[in-house]
Structure formats: C-alpha cells, structure tokens
Design a protein around this motif. Structure first.
Motif, PDB file in Angstrom:
ATOM      1  N   GLU A 214      39.047 130.632 -55.402  1.00  0.00           N
ATOM      2  CA  GLU A 214      38.511 129.728 -54.380  1.00  0.00           C
ATOM      3  C   GLU A 214      39.608 128.847 -53.770  1.00  0.00           C
ATOM      4  O   GLU A 214      39.441 127.648 -53.561  1.00  0.00           O
ATOM      5  N   GLY A 215      40.737 129.483 -53.517  1.00  0.00           N
ATOM      6  CA  GLY A 215      41.846 128.800 -52.870  1.00  0.00           C
ATOM      7  C   GLY A 215      42.721 127.969 -53.786  1.00  0.00           C
ATOM      8  O   GLY A 215      43.731 127.411 -53.347  1.00  0.00           O
ATOM      9  N   ASN A 216      42.353 127.879 -55.074  1.00  0.00           N
ATOM     10  CA  ASN A 216      43.118 127.072 -56.025  1.00  0.00           C
ATOM     11  C   ASN A 216      43.915 127.963 -56.975  1.00  0.00           C
ATOM     12  O   ASN A 216      43.393 128.952 -57.502  1.00  0.00           O
ATOM     13  N   PHE A 217      45.178 127.594 -57.188  1.00  0.00           N
ATOM     14  CA  PHE A 217      46.018 128.330 -58.137  1.00  0.00           C
ATOM     15  C   PHE A 217      45.464 128.200 -59.552  1.00  0.00           C
ATOM     16  O   PHE A 217      45.106 127.109 -59.990  1.00  0.00           O
ATOM     17  N   GLN A 218      45.378 129.317 -60.261  1.00  0.00           N
ATOM     18  CA  GLN A 218      44.884 129.327 -61.636  1.00  0.00           C
ATOM     19  C   GLN A 218      46.009 129.554 -62.643  1.00  0.00           C
ATOM     20  O   GLN A 218      46.229 128.752 -63.528  1.00  0.00           O
ATOM     21  N   LYS A 219      46.723 130.675 -62.466  1.00  0.00           N
ATOM     22  CA  LYS A 219      47.839 130.933 -63.384  1.00  0.00           C
ATOM     23  C   LYS A 219      48.661 132.110 -62.904  1.00  0.00           C
ATOM     24  O   LYS A 219      48.255 132.876 -62.032  1.00  0.00           O
ATOM     25  N   ASN A 220      49.843 132.227 -63.474  1.00  0.00           N
ATOM     26  CA  ASN A 220      50.727 133.370 -63.306  1.00  0.00           C
ATOM     27  C   ASN A 220      51.389 133.560 -64.664  1.00  0.00           C
ATOM     28  O   ASN A 220      51.977 132.613 -65.200  1.00  0.00           O
ATOM     29  N   ASN A 221      51.298 134.751 -65.236  1.00  0.00           N
ATOM     30  CA  ASN A 221      51.781 134.964 -66.603  1.00  0.00           C
ATOM     31  C   ASN A 221      53.290 134.833 -66.750  1.00  0.00           C
ATOM     32  O   ASN A 221      53.810 134.816 -67.872  1.00  0.00           O
ATOM     33  N   ASP A 222      54.006 134.715 -65.634  1.00  0.00           N
ATOM     34  CA  ASP A 222      55.434 134.421 -65.704  1.00  0.00           C
ATOM     35  C   ASP A 222      55.690 132.931 -65.925  1.00  0.00           C
ATOM     36  O   ASP A 222      56.812 132.544 -66.254  1.00  0.00           O
ATOM     37  N   ASN A 223      54.667 132.141 -65.721  1.00  0.00           N
ATOM     38  CA  ASN A 223      54.822 130.683 -65.724  1.00  0.00           C
ATOM     39  C   ASN A 223      54.018 130.026 -66.838  1.00  0.00           C
ATOM     40  O   ASN A 223      53.263 130.676 -67.555  1.00  0.00           O
ATOM     41  N   LEU A 224      54.208 128.717 -66.948  1.00  0.00           N
ATOM     42  CA  LEU A 224      53.480 127.931 -67.934  1.00  0.00           C
ATOM     43  C   LEU A 224      52.001 127.876 -67.572  1.00  0.00           C
ATOM     44  O   LEU A 224      51.642 127.564 -66.433  1.00  0.00           O
ATOM     45  N   TYR A 225      51.168 128.180 -68.552  1.00  0.00           N
ATOM     46  CA  TYR A 225      49.721 128.060 -68.381  1.00  0.00           C
ATOM     47  C   TYR A 225      49.181 127.111 -69.431  1.00  0.00           C
ATOM     48  O   TYR A 225      49.542 127.203 -70.611  1.00  0.00           O
ATOM     49  N   MET A 226      48.342 126.196 -69.014  1.00  0.00           N
ATOM     50  CA  MET A 226      47.685 125.305 -69.963  1.00  0.00           C
ATOM     51  C   MET A 226      46.204 125.210 -69.653  1.00  0.00           C
ATOM     52  O   MET A 226      45.819 124.915 -68.516  1.00  0.00           O
ATOM     53  N   ASP A 227      45.396 125.485 -70.666  1.00  0.00           N
ATOM     54  CA  ASP A 227      43.962 125.262 -70.587  1.00  0.00           C
ATOM     55  C   ASP A 227      43.728 123.817 -71.001  1.00  0.00           C
ATOM     56  O   ASP A 227      43.609 123.507 -72.185  1.00  0.00           O
ATOM     57  N   GLY A 228      43.704 122.930 -70.014  1.00  0.00           N
ATOM     58  CA  GLY A 228      43.634 121.500 -70.298  1.00  0.00           C
ATOM     59  C   GLY A 228      42.431 121.109 -71.122  1.00  0.00           C
ATOM     60  O   GLY A 228      42.533 120.276 -72.031  1.00  0.00           O
ATOM     61  N   ARG A 229      41.289 121.712 -70.842  1.00  0.00           N
ATOM     62  CA  ARG A 229      40.081 121.379 -71.588  1.00  0.00           C
ATOM     63  C   ARG A 229      40.225 121.762 -73.069  1.00  0.00           C
ATOM     64  O   ARG A 229      39.880 120.981 -73.950  1.00  0.00           O
TER      65      ARG A 229
END
Length: 337
Positions: A214-229
């Motif tokens: 929906e137009g918002n960046f979610q993740k890219n596996n080359d980069n840092l990902y954090m599930d804030g919740r």
C-alpha cells in the motif's frame, strides 16, 4: 579476584541525520511525530568509506589520549560488532595492528547486538577472574546505518552509528566500578524479528528486492528488518524479569540501585519498562536524544556521560542491562568502590 570497569571513551561520526532530514525525505513523518515516538532528535551516521574498524580506531585514539592507560599493558582485545569489515578475518585482529597493540595478546570478535556490551564485559571479567588477562580492552563499534534501506523510514528514525572503548581490568581505578554477577538470557525462536537475512552463508547468493505494501516500504532481505511489535513484546516481557533476576543474583533490592542504565532502544520502550518496574524517573537514564540507538555502544556511552556529570560515592550501585537482536538479553550491577 575482582574485575573493574575503569574508563570509557567514545566516538561519534561527523555526519548527522536529524528529524528534519527524515521529514524532508518522508513528509508523512513530521519532526514532532518522530520525536514523540522515539525520543530521538538526531543521529550520527558513518561516512560511506567509514567502517566499524575505522570508528573503533577513532574511539581508541580518544581513549588513549584521555587516559593514562599504556597500550603495552593491554593483554586482550574484544571487539563487539555485527558490522565487521570482512566476513573473515576477525576485525579485532586488524585492530590489534592498527592500534599498535602487542602481538602477544588475544583478539576476538563478538557478534552480538543490543546486549553486546553486557556479554563482552562478562567475557572480560571471566578472562580476568580466571587469570588469563589483566587488562582487557572492550570495543563496541557498529554501523547499522549501512544496513538500512533508503526507503525504510522506521529504522532510519532509530539507529545511529558509534564506537566506544572500555577498559576492564583487575585494578580498581578510573570509575572504580566493580563488576558484580551477571545474568543472561537467549530466545533464538525470535531471531527473525531483527535480522539482515542476506549476506551470510545461508543466503549469500540471494538478491533482495524492496517489498512495498500500500505504498509503504516493508522490507528488503538485503537490509535490516525489524518487527517492532515483536521486539517490543519481547522486551516488555523479559526485561522486568531480567531486572528481578539480576537483583536476586546480586542479593539486592530494587531500592538499593542508585541508577539504571539500560540499552537505549527508544524512549517509548524504556518508559514502558520503567513504569512496569516502578523505577523513579530520577534513577532512570535516557541518553539517546542526540545520538539515537547505537546498538552495543548505547550503554557505555550512557555510562560515560553519566560519570561526567555525577559524582558517585563508595558503595553506590548501578544496574546495566542490554536486550534485543538475537533475541538475547543480559544484566549486571556495578558497585562504586
């Protein structure tokens, strides 16, 4: 034999990323909104050609200039980083040479994040108590900014780069902070909650793509990902129990602790922990407004800043606790001699 935390120095890169900078790239996130959610107004960001070893050298140069510690007396080097210069060799070995330390020392990397300072000084204490070393140089140096996708407004608001150098020794000097007993914890079932997926042996040939929802960046596996919740739920669950376990391990009541210096994740999370433990505001340190979450360096930087402004008396106690990526956590108590 006892082990003491004697001195701390730190380095912050010259480049900065302010809330105004983030708002310019992501207009939907105002300066006020970012500050309200994180408590952070500014972050220091490593230059494109500045890496963890470079920041470690800068921090160590400051350390040796600020103290009377002789390089010749260092007999072990621990570097805590999750952004090493190379897959191999260990960056600590490179630092031994770049810092001009003796060749007759041990040098290791510790791949640990938000709890890394706790784990590293725990290892340092073990080396000292077992008689393997007398003066251990503990360096934390992290460049998480290099892992963050340019479209990832969430992680941009949190993380900054920094390096800190701490001396753990068998001598009571400097801060005169005796390192007491440790408690640790690990919950590897949550490892995917905070991860850079690609680049290691398992996914080294993968190439990540931006995932947009929906137009918002979610993740890219080359980069840092954090599930804030998920990270918040983990922290809210384990940290109060970690504090209680540390108090029991060190035969203390919560009222006996004069200052609490926790990993500086973000102000919202720390406020929730403080309220849950009913820790008075004046005893609880928040130190990241102008530097951001510097991962393993948040605790030593906070300690140095605290010792710069406050005179501690013999017998006073500080609890330090780290928690996050791994998922891992740990705590100990410092007693001023």
């Amino acid at each position: 034999m006892n082990a003491y935390l004697n001195n701390i120095s730190f380095y912050l890169p010259e480049n900065t990323l302010s809330n105004a900078d983030i708002e310019r790239d992501h207009p939907e996130w105002s300066i006020e909104k970012i500050a309200a959610k994180t408590g952070i107004s500014n972050r220091h960001i490593a230059k494109q050609d500045e890496f963890s070893s470079d920041m470690a050298v800068s921090a160590a140069t400051i350390f040796f200039n600020e103290t009377d510690v002789d390089k010749e007396d260092i007999d072990y080097l621990i570097l805590c980083t999750q952004s090493p210069d190379y897959f191999l060799p260990t960056t600590a070995c490179i630092l031994q040479d770049r810092l001009g330390l003796n060749k007759s020392i041990g040098s290791i990397d510790v791949n640990q994040g938000c709890s890394g300072f706790i784990y590293s000084i725990g290892l340092a204490k073990g080396l000292i108590v077992s008689g393997q070393a007398k003066k251990v140089l503990v360096i934390t140096s992290e460049t998480y900014s290099k892992f963050i996708n340019k479209n990832d407004k969430s992680n941009k608001t949190l993380f900054g780069d920094a390096a800190a150098v701490s001396l753990v020794s068998n001598e009571c000097s400097g801060f005169k902070a005796k390192i007491e007993d440790f408690v640790y914890g690990t919950d590897g079932s949550g490892y995917e909650s905070l991860i850079v997926k690609n680049g290691g042996s398992r996914f080294k040939l993968e190439s990540g793509e931006d995932i947009i929802d929906e137009g918002n960046f979610q993740k890219n596996n080359d980069n840092l990902y954090m599930d804030g919740r998920a990270v918040f739920q983990f922290t809210n669950l384990v940290v109060p129990e970690l504090v209680k376990s540390s108090l029991i391990k060190n035969s203390l009541s919560i009222d006996a602790i004069d200052k609490f210096v926790f990993h500086q994740a973000n102000k919202f999370m720390l406020d929730k922990i403080r309220a849950k433990l009913k820790i008075p505001q004046e005893k609880f340190i928040f130190n990241s407004e102008n530097i951001g979450n510097t991962v393993s360096s948040t605790i030593p930087i906070s300690l140095r800043n605290l010792f710069d402004v406050e005179e501690f008396e013999s017998g006073q106690k500080l609890m330090i606790a780290g928690f996050g990526v791994g998922l891992s956590y740990g705590a100990t108590v410092l007693t001023i001699n």
